[in-house]
Design an enzyme around this catalytic site. Structure first.
Site, mmCIF file in Angstrom:
data_model
loop_
_atom_site.group_PDB
_atom_site.id
_atom_site.type_symbol
_atom_site.label_atom_id
_atom_site.label_comp_id
_atom_site.label_asym_id
_atom_site.label_seq_id
_atom_site.Cartn_x
_atom_site.Cartn_y
_atom_site.Cartn_z
ATOM 1 N N GLN A 66 -11.111 4.219 2.005
ATOM 2 C CA GLN A 66 -10.859 2.842 1.775
ATOM 3 C C GLN A 66 -9.691 2.334 2.770
ATOM 4 O O GLN A 66 -9.152 1.321 2.720
ATOM 5 C CB GLN A 66 -10.387 2.379 0.475
ATOM 6 C CG GLN A 66 -11.595 2.335 -0.531
ATOM 7 C CD GLN A 66 -12.583 1.152 0.039
ATOM 8 O OE1 GLN A 66 -12.353 0.273 0.703
ATOM 9 N NE2 GLN A 66 -13.743 1.575 -0.385
ATOM 10 N N SER A 67 -9.368 3.347 3.843
ATOM 11 C CA SER A 67 -8.252 2.911 4.636
ATOM 12 C C SER A 67 -8.771 1.604 5.647
ATOM 13 O O SER A 67 -9.543 1.530 6.397
ATOM 14 C CB SER A 67 -8.124 4.029 5.783
ATOM 15 O OG SER A 67 -7.407 3.572 6.821
ATOM 16 N N ASN A 68 -7.489 0.829 5.630
ATOM 17 C CA ASN A 68 -7.387 -0.466 6.575
ATOM 18 C C ASN A 68 -7.444 0.010 8.101
ATOM 19 O O ASN A 68 -7.963 -0.378 8.741
ATOM 20 C CB ASN A 68 -6.526 -1.262 6.142
ATOM 21 C CG ASN A 68 -6.486 -2.075 4.915
ATOM 22 O OD1 ASN A 68 -8.051 -2.528 4.558
ATOM 23 N ND2 ASN A 68 -5.656 -1.818 4.110
ATOM 24 N N ALA A 88 -8.261 3.158 9.330
ATOM 25 C CA ALA A 88 -9.421 3.747 9.885
ATOM 26 C C ALA A 88 -10.405 2.665 10.169
ATOM 27 O O ALA A 88 -11.274 2.802 11.399
ATOM 28 C CB ALA A 88 -9.823 4.735 9.202
#
Ligand code: PLP
Length: 324
Positions: free
Chosen positions: A75-77, A79
């Site tokens: 859920q990384s913004n 990446a």
């Protein structure tokens, strides 16, 4: 300064992002709060990470790289935006996530929409990403590719350069508005954003104290990381030396853990949506705002303050809250 202007940079940010008064929020909390809208940086759904990516992709292109390898949680913004920035620059994005494949929601859905090459480490340990990035980079090099490797969060001195540039933008806006804030608040994770702001505020002798609210690491670890990244950015950008004040990072707002919504954060996000029509993400912005609201209501905020809205809206759509 000369260095900052001459460093290779891919323009990605729709600058300047707005600096807006937040009168209804201010009335509710009893302090004059302004919002710097870096949720509107203009790549994908926006966010703070776009600013550092301008310099990282500039460096990648200058080095003749043809693909970008980075990673984080699904859920990384960071990446997701790194994948979009790579695509905009003509590089193939490779993303390594910790854990195992999950239902594509929120940022994972958006990363997949960019048709990034997505892989999972199969381990729950966040640090498993760091070794996987190195390994994938070596594999790609062995096949003749030219990978550009970036650690989680883009937390390098060059990644921090984006917020040195943003500070110059903010300084112009403050001057135009005749505003002299006492503090600039933000959520701090990998620490690159705060580091850029700190390096710039020393150099520009900004009127405000940069106040980070830690959402993942112990406060003292953040202080050490911000200090070292800020010193690194000062060197990379060849900024004239300025006296270093201490670095301020507040703890106590992590809630149940990194990536998990907190009741205080949820309340703060609702307050900002209700009063100003601005969405804060549950992992970063909501928790930092909860800290600012507490400080303001307790009378610990003196004079106008700026809150950096750092984006992250995709995690609002990441399925069950509390398991981002
Ligand atoms: C929405 C959002 N806000 C704040 C941060 C924190 O920025 P940094 O990692 O540079 O400390 C991040 C990091 O991923 C983020 O995605």
């Amino acid at each position: 300064m000369k260095q900052l202007l001459s460093l290779p940079r891919v323009p990605l940010v729709a600058a300047p992002t707005p600096l807006l008064p937040a009168p209804r929020l201010s009335a509710e909390v009893g302090a004059d709060v302004w919002l710097k809208r870096d949720d509107l940086t203009g790549l994908g759904l926006g966010g703070n990470k776009v600013r550092g990516l301008e310099y990282l992709l500039g460096d990648a292109l200058a080095q003749g790289c043809d693909c970008l390898v980075t990673g984080a949680g699904p859920q990384s913004n960071w990446a997701m935006l790194a994948a979009l920035a790579a695509r905009r620059s003509g590089l193939t994005p490779y993303l390594v996530f910790y854990g195992s494949p999950t239902r594509p929601t929120g940022n994972l859905l958006l990363s997949e929409l960019s048709e990034a090459d997505v892989r999972f480490t199969g381990e729950h340990d966040r640090a498993s990403v760091d070794t996987a990035i190195e390994k994938l980079g070596a594999e790609l090099s062995a096949t003749g590719r030219r990978p550009y490797l970036v650690p989680r969060g883009g937390a390098t001195p060059l990644g921090a350069a984006g917020y040195v540039r943003a500070s110059m933008e903010l300084a112009d806006q403050l001057m135009a508005d005749g505003l002299s804030p006492s503090q600039l608040w933000l959520a701090t994770g990998s620490c690159a954003t705060q580091a850029g702001l700190v390096a710039a505020s020393r150099w520009l002798r900004s009127p405000y104290e940069v106040v980070g609210v830690s959402v993942s690491r112990p406060g003292d670890e953040c202080v050490a990381r911000v200090t070292s990244l800020a010193d690194g950015a000062t060197r990379v950008l060849d900024l004239p030396y300025a006296d270093a004040d201490g670095v301020t990072v507040l703890g106590g707002y992590l809630g149940p853990g990194y990536g998990q919504a907190s009741p205080e954060g949820d309340a703060a996000a609702r307050l900002v949506a209700r009063t100003e029509g601005v969405f804060l993400d549950p992992v970063f912005g909501a928790k930092a705002m909860a800290a600012l609201v507490d400080a303001a209501r307790a009378g610990r905020v003196d004079g106008p303050v700026v809150f950096l809205v750092t984006g992250g809206a995709p995690t609002l759509f990441a399925g069950p809250r509390g398991s981002l």
